[in-house]
Design a protein around this motif. Sequence first.
Motif, short mmCIF file in Angstrom:
data_model
loop_
_atom_site.label_atom_id
_atom_site.label_comp_id
_atom_site.label_asym_id
_atom_site.label_seq_id
_atom_site.Cartn_x
_atom_site.Cartn_y
_atom_site.Cartn_z
N GLY A 11 4.77 7.85 1.68
CA GLY A 11 4.09 7.30 0.52
C GLY A 11 3.05 6.27 0.90
O GLY A 11 2.62 6.21 2.05
N ARG A 13 1.29 2.17 -0.19
CA ARG A 13 1.34 0.94 -0.96
C ARG A 13 0.21 0.99 -1.98
O ARG A 13 -0.92 1.36 -1.62
CB ARG A 13 1.13 -0.27 -0.05
CG ARG A 13 2.10 -0.32 1.10
CD ARG A 13 2.12 -1.66 1.76
NE ARG A 13 0.80 -2.18 2.10
CZ ARG A 13 0.54 -3.47 2.23
NH1 ARG A 13 1.49 -4.37 2.02
NH2 ARG A 13 -0.67 -3.89 2.56
N THR A 15 -2.28 -0.61 -2.94
CA THR A 15 -3.19 -1.73 -2.68
C THR A 15 -4.65 -1.33 -2.91
O THR A 15 -5.54 -2.16 -2.76
CB THR A 15 -3.04 -2.27 -1.24
OG1 THR A 15 -3.12 -1.15 -0.34
CG2 THR A 15 -1.73 -2.98 -1.02
N HIS A 19 -8.31 6.99 0.96
CA HIS A 19 -9.55 7.31 1.66
C HIS A 19 -9.35 8.48 2.63
O HIS A 19 -8.25 9.02 2.74
CB HIS A 19 -10.09 6.06 2.36
CG HIS A 19 -9.09 5.33 3.23
ND1 HIS A 19 -8.48 5.89 4.32
CD2 HIS A 19 -8.57 4.07 3.12
CE1 HIS A 19 -7.67 5.02 4.89
NE2 HIS A 19 -7.68 3.90 4.17
N GLY A 21 -9.03 8.50 5.75
CA GLY A 21 -7.99 8.21 6.75
C GLY A 21 -6.62 8.63 6.25
O GLY A 21 -5.83 9.24 6.97
N VAL A 152 3.36 10.43 8.45
CA VAL A 152 2.64 9.15 8.35
C VAL A 152 1.52 9.09 9.38
O VAL A 152 1.48 9.89 10.31
CB VAL A 152 3.58 7.94 8.63
CG1 VAL A 152 4.43 7.62 7.44
CG2 VAL A 152 4.43 8.17 9.87
N GLY A 189 -4.74 11.03 14.75
CA GLY A 189 -3.75 9.94 14.70
C GLY A 189 -4.14 8.83 13.75
O GLY A 189 -3.48 8.59 12.75
N SER A 190 -5.24 8.17 14.04
CA SER A 190 -5.70 7.07 13.21
C SER A 190 -7.20 7.24 13.07
O SER A 190 -7.93 7.16 14.06
CB SER A 190 -5.40 5.76 13.94
OG SER A 190 -4.85 4.83 13.06
N LEU A 191 -7.67 7.49 11.86
CA LEU A 191 -9.10 7.73 11.68
C LEU A 191 -9.85 6.40 11.70
O LEU A 191 -9.50 5.46 10.98
CB LEU A 191 -9.35 8.46 10.35
CG LEU A 191 -10.79 8.93 10.15
CD1 LEU A 191 -11.09 10.15 11.03
CD2 LEU A 191 -11.07 9.25 8.69
N LYS A 199 -9.50 0.89 12.43
CA LYS A 199 -9.08 2.07 11.68
C LYS A 199 -9.55 1.92 10.24
O LYS A 199 -9.66 0.81 9.73
CB LYS A 199 -7.56 2.25 11.78
CG LYS A 199 -6.76 1.61 10.68
CD LYS A 199 -5.30 2.00 10.76
CE LYS A 199 -4.54 1.26 9.67
NZ LYS A 199 -4.55 1.87 8.35
N LYS A 202 -8.12 0.16 3.63
CA LYS A 202 -8.52 -0.39 2.33
C LYS A 202 -8.82 -1.87 2.41
O LYS A 202 -9.69 -2.38 1.73
CB LYS A 202 -7.41 -0.22 1.29
CG LYS A 202 -6.81 1.13 1.22
CD LYS A 202 -5.71 1.19 0.17
CE LYS A 202 -4.36 1.01 0.78
NZ LYS A 202 -3.28 1.78 0.30
P1 ATP Z 1 -3.73 -1.46 3.78
O1 ATP Z 1 -5.04 -1.93 4.31
O2 ATP Z 1 -3.36 -2.01 2.42
O3 ATP Z 1 -2.59 -1.53 4.80
P2 ATP Z 1 -4.17 1.28 4.49
O4 ATP Z 1 -5.53 1.85 4.21
O5 ATP Z 1 -3.84 0.92 5.89
O6 ATP Z 1 -3.96 0.09 3.49
P3 ATP Z 1 -1.52 2.18 3.90
O7 ATP Z 1 -1.10 2.20 2.46
O8 ATP Z 1 -1.07 1.07 4.78
O9 ATP Z 1 -3.11 2.29 3.94
O10 ATP Z 1 -1.10 3.56 4.60
C1 ATP Z 1 -0.61 4.68 3.91
C2 ATP Z 1 -0.46 5.83 4.87
O11 ATP Z 1 -1.72 6.28 5.34
C3 ATP Z 1 0.36 5.52 6.13
O12 ATP Z 1 1.09 6.67 6.48
C4 ATP Z 1 -0.69 5.23 7.16
O13 ATP Z 1 -0.23 5.49 8.46
C5 ATP Z 1 -1.78 6.23 6.77
N1 ATP Z 1 -3.11 5.74 7.15
C6 ATP Z 1 -3.73 4.65 6.66
N2 ATP Z 1 -4.94 4.48 7.23
C7 ATP Z 1 -5.09 5.50 8.10
C8 ATP Z 1 -6.14 5.91 9.01
N3 ATP Z 1 -7.26 5.21 9.12
N4 ATP Z 1 -5.94 7.03 9.76
C9 ATP Z 1 -4.80 7.75 9.65
N5 ATP Z 1 -3.79 7.43 8.83
C10 ATP Z 1 -3.92 6.32 8.05
#
Ligand code: ATP
Length: 333
Positions: A11, A13, A15, A19, A21, A152, A189-191, A199, A202
């Motif tokens: 899921g 948060r 916030t 996007h 990512g 995730v 993995g992490s966009l 990364k 938000k």
């Molecule tokens: P915040 O800045 O509030 O932490 P966030 O954009 O990092 O927001 P989260 O709600 O923390 O988003 O993450 C939700 C899910 O999306 C998680 O599984 C996280 O690993 C994944 N995720 C978030 N940003 C990325 C990214 N840039 N690339 C790949 N996965 C992402």
Amino acid sequence: MNQTKPRILTGDRPTGPLHLGHYVGTLKNRVALQDQYDCFFIIADLHTLTTAITKEKTSGIPDRVRGLVLDYLSVGIDPQKSVIYQQSRVPEVTYLSLIFSNLVTVPRAQRVPTLKDVMHDLHIEQPTVGLLTYPILQAADILMVKANLVPVGKDQESHVEVSREVARDFNRIFSEVFPVPKALIGDVGSLIGTDGQAKMSKSIGNCIYLSDDEDTVNKKVKGMYTDSTRLKPTDPGHIEGNPVFIYHDAFNDNKEEVTELKDRYVKGLVGDVEVKTKLALALNKFLTPIRAKRAEFEGKNDLIEQIIAEGSQKALLEAQKTLDEVLTAMGIR
Ligand code: ATP
Ligand code: MG
């Protein structure tokens, strides 16, 4: 709910909007696995308190929860197949989290790398107890529905590790109540963000949102960071780590075009303008069906509220069942 299929829990948060990512990190896997798994998608509003405990932020939760549901529907998460629920409507999870907090030592919780990252990114000097126990509440979310798989982004892998340890410890001390959940990390993995620095996130604002319109996407792509060592289009460019090409690889379905652009880029035979124009076209093409689906549900707040209420009811039943089992295993009941 009869458990015939293996389960997923994952899921976000509430916030802010989702996007690109989120799409490559987890949404894509969620949609792809909806038929093979019983899916629970949590809107983790209690988890937002760890970084935003002000009245202004908490009172915005209902709106942002509805926004997330709309994002989910737009990418093809289907509430007929999957459960979408709001964490705070399932209070049992906090009970389970309290039990689990006794299975994790303070140094173990302090070693979770995301704690340092979040403190650094948000300039937090001292973590609250809530922030420290974030992964324990997450373990309760995951184990509450006895999830087998947790799709995730890469940054969350260390949290799933905590859930695995909690499941193993509980099973060893009491009895085999929980499956040991596995993380499933998306292909990218992490966009990286449009700024090429961190990364896509938000809270940093380096994002292309699933809800961005065509013009916004065009503008954001135009302003994207590329290869800083390249001063003019005739200089040979670098592909590796270049956000524009990372996005081309992830979202442009015309693979031939991508190969050909890369080939010319390394030889200094194409300018950023062409690479970016083609990227904006590809991203808008990718987002077109997502935008159409969003339009179907936009403004239907009653329907969205019903999806959350029904999903939360289903999650609540699972939570009560698991908590009963836990208390029985412990000999408390
Ligand atoms: P915040 O800045 O509030 O932490 P966030 O954009 O990092 O927001 P989260 O709600 O923390 O988003 O993450 C939700 C899910 O999306 C998680 O599984 C996280 O690993 C994944 N995720 C978030 N940003 C990325 C990214 N840039 N690339 C790949 N996965 C992402
Ligand atoms: Mg995050």
